[in-house]
Design an enzyme around this catalytic site. Structure first.
Site, mmCIF file in Angstrom:
data_model
loop_
_atom_site.group_PDB
_atom_site.id
_atom_site.type_symbol
_atom_site.label_atom_id
_atom_site.label_comp_id
_atom_site.label_asym_id
_atom_site.label_seq_id
_atom_site.Cartn_x
_atom_site.Cartn_y
_atom_site.Cartn_z
ATOM 1 C CG ASP A 194 -9.520 5.302 4.840
ATOM 2 O OD1 ASP A 194 -10.301 5.130 5.792
ATOM 3 O OD2 ASP A 194 -8.276 5.231 4.977
ATOM 4 C CE LYS A 248 -0.795 5.395 4.197
ATOM 5 N NZ LYS A 248 -2.242 5.597 4.429
ATOM 6 C CD GLU A 272 -6.887 3.029 1.804
ATOM 7 O OE1 GLU A 272 -6.771 3.511 2.934
ATOM 8 O OE2 GLU A 272 -6.317 1.977 1.447
ATOM 9 C CE LYS A 326 -8.047 3.084 7.861
ATOM 10 N NZ LYS A 326 -7.702 4.443 7.424
ATOM 11 C CG ASP A 382 -4.387 5.831 1.651
ATOM 12 O OD1 ASP A 382 -5.100 6.766 1.250
ATOM 13 O OD2 ASP A 382 -4.465 5.340 2.796
ATOM 14 C CE LYS A 409 -3.265 2.146 3.207
ATOM 15 N NZ LYS A 409 -4.605 2.005 3.764
HETATM 16 C C1 LIG Z 1 -1.589 1.796 8.953
HETATM 17 C C2 LIG Z 1 -2.487 1.623 7.749
HETATM 18 N N1 LIG Z 1 -1.861 0.841 6.742
HETATM 19 C C3 LIG Z 1 -2.910 2.949 7.191
HETATM 20 O O1 LIG Z 1 -2.318 3.450 6.272
HETATM 21 N N2 LIG Z 1 -3.956 3.510 7.792
HETATM 22 C C4 LIG Z 1 -4.489 4.811 7.523
HETATM 23 C C5 LIG Z 1 -3.664 5.940 8.034
HETATM 24 C C6 LIG Z 1 -3.407 5.727 9.497
HETATM 25 C C7 LIG Z 1 -2.731 6.770 10.302
HETATM 26 O O2 LIG Z 1 -2.434 7.875 9.853
HETATM 27 O O3 LIG Z 1 -2.523 6.394 11.476
HETATM 28 C C8 LIG Z 1 -5.041 4.969 6.146
HETATM 29 O O4 LIG Z 1 -5.186 6.080 5.689
HETATM 30 O O5 LIG Z 1 -5.444 3.991 5.525
HETATM 31 MG MG LIG Z 2 -6.429 5.241 3.883
#
Ligand SMILES: C[C@H](N)C(=O)N[C@@H](CCC(=O)O)C(=O)O
Ligand SMILES: [Mg+2]
Length: 364
Positions: A243, A162, A218, A267, A190, A160
């Site tokens: 999300d 970012k 995402e 979540k 994401d 995943k």
């Molecule tokens: C930890 C998980 N893989 C993740 O990315 N979660 C969130 C962000 C969590 C955070 O900032 O603590 C997400 O945006 O999906």
């Molecule tokens: Mg997310």
């Protein structure tokens, strides 16, 4: 099984590497731990992280909501009046989804212990094993390619990634990661709300035209911009997963009715725990919308509860429960086994949590 005490503590767990998204950058997991004690000598465990950038919940707010509202409302209640207790948690204070989630999780733990059944079986019992992705923080393309190779060496086959900090770099970031890991690795991205709708479509279609094979994106746009989310869903080649736009069951139903996203990310910290997460799951089953089960930066008690839900329900087809494997240590005894990407749910009653390593929790 009457509730006699709601005890709070704090844990701090360093991350292996800093966690960086379009919304925040942190070096450690900082969680509030909840222990609910009963007159039968049982203890239920819950946990919540202060993800202010997403939920608005800070450590102080989580503690305050539990001490001033939730604990006062449920002490003296019988866990066997389960629906009543769960509803009391949701209704005694508005918002504060992380505080509610922490207490809700501890109550499910107790209810499972009361009837000597694991929580995943209470909720459906679809499977015992799931496979998580792992998150690669947003950085320059070279650093992200190196982090991706490291994740593959640890055995992960779904990343995943970012994006969204200086979006001009996003296509180059994904090109570097895809080149480094080859074509067989699943890559999802994401943006954590970073893009404008037209910018999102341009970047996403640019990635697919380069053959980068992005499985899904995402939250490309701002949380409240459902029209923008729908625009991206309708115009991008990449499936869209909502999300930050989905907290409550009502949010999920609205997005499903609008067809504003292809998938939703559940979540526990956004929806207030398993009680509401199950409502989102039911809506998703009705609308035929597959779900991701995700987490914030959380240690193993609350992620363990998410594992129980993911193992209960087949409409949950994507797993992003990498909180514990991003940590450099695991202070939680018992619960699910996290063996890198492979997660096996506990068959112990409740959540199977036995406690916290001595010295790792600071009680309030
Ligand atoms: C930890 C998980 N893989 C993740 O990315 N979660 C969130 C962000 C969590 C955070 O900032 O603590 C997400 O945006 O999906
Ligand atoms: Mg997310």
């Amino acid at each position: 099984m009457k509730i006699t005490e709601v005890r709070l503590g704090k844990i701090s767990v360093p991350l292996r590497v800093p966690f960086k998204t379009a919304l925040r950058s942190v070096d450690s997991v900082e969680d509030v731990v909840v222990e609910i004690h009963t007159d039968t000598g049982h203890t239920g465990y819950g946990e919540a992280p202060p993800t202010g950038a997403i939920t608005g919940d800070t450590t102080g707010a989580i503690i305050g909501a539990i001490q001033d509202h939730i604990a006062k409302s449920i002490i003296g209640m019988d866990v066997d009046d389960f629906e009543d207790v769960l509803q009391k948690v949701q209704k005694c204070v508005v918002k504060n989804s992380s505080a509610k989630a922490a207490v809700d999780i501890a109550l499910w733990d107790l209810y499972g212990q009361l009837y000597k059944i694991p929580v995943y079986k209470l909720m459906g019992g679809a499977r015992k094993n799931i496979v998580t992705d792992i998150t690669i923080s947003v950085n320059d393309p070279e650093t992200m390619a190196a982090d991706a190779i490291n994740a593959i060496q640890r055995g992960y086959d779904c990343l995943k990634i970012k994006v969204g900090v200086n979006p001009k770099l996003d296509i180059d970031r994904l090109a570097a990661v895809r080149k480094a890991v080859g074509d067989d690795v699943c890559i999802r991205i994401d943006a954590n709300t970073a893009w404008e709708p037209k910018e999102a479509v341009r970047i996403l279609n640019g990635m697919q035209e380069k053959g980068l094979q992005i499985e899904l994106v995402e939250q490309p746009v701002k949380a409240h911009d459902l029209e923008g989310l729908k625009y991206v869903t309708e115009n991008s080649y990449v499936p869209v997963l909502a999300d930050e736009s989905v907290f409550s069951p009502e949010d999920a139903v609205k997005i499903m009715q609008m067809r504003a996203a292809d998938l939703v990310n559940i979540k526990l910290m956004k929806c207030g725990g398993l009680y509401n997460a199950l409502k989102i799951v039911s809506a998703a089953e009705v609308y035929g919308v597959e779900c991701m089960l995700g987490c914030m930066l959380e240690a193993k008690i609350s992620v363990n509860a998410a594992v129980e839900l993911a193992c209960a329900k087949k409409i949950i087809t994507k797993i992003d429960l990498d909180g514990p494997v991003l940590c450099s240590e695991d202070p939680i005894i018992g619960g699910a086994v996290f063996n890198e990407k492979n997660i096996t749910v506990s068959d112990e009653p409740g959540l199977g949590i036995k406690g916290i390593e001595p010295g790792k929790i600071q009680y309030l």
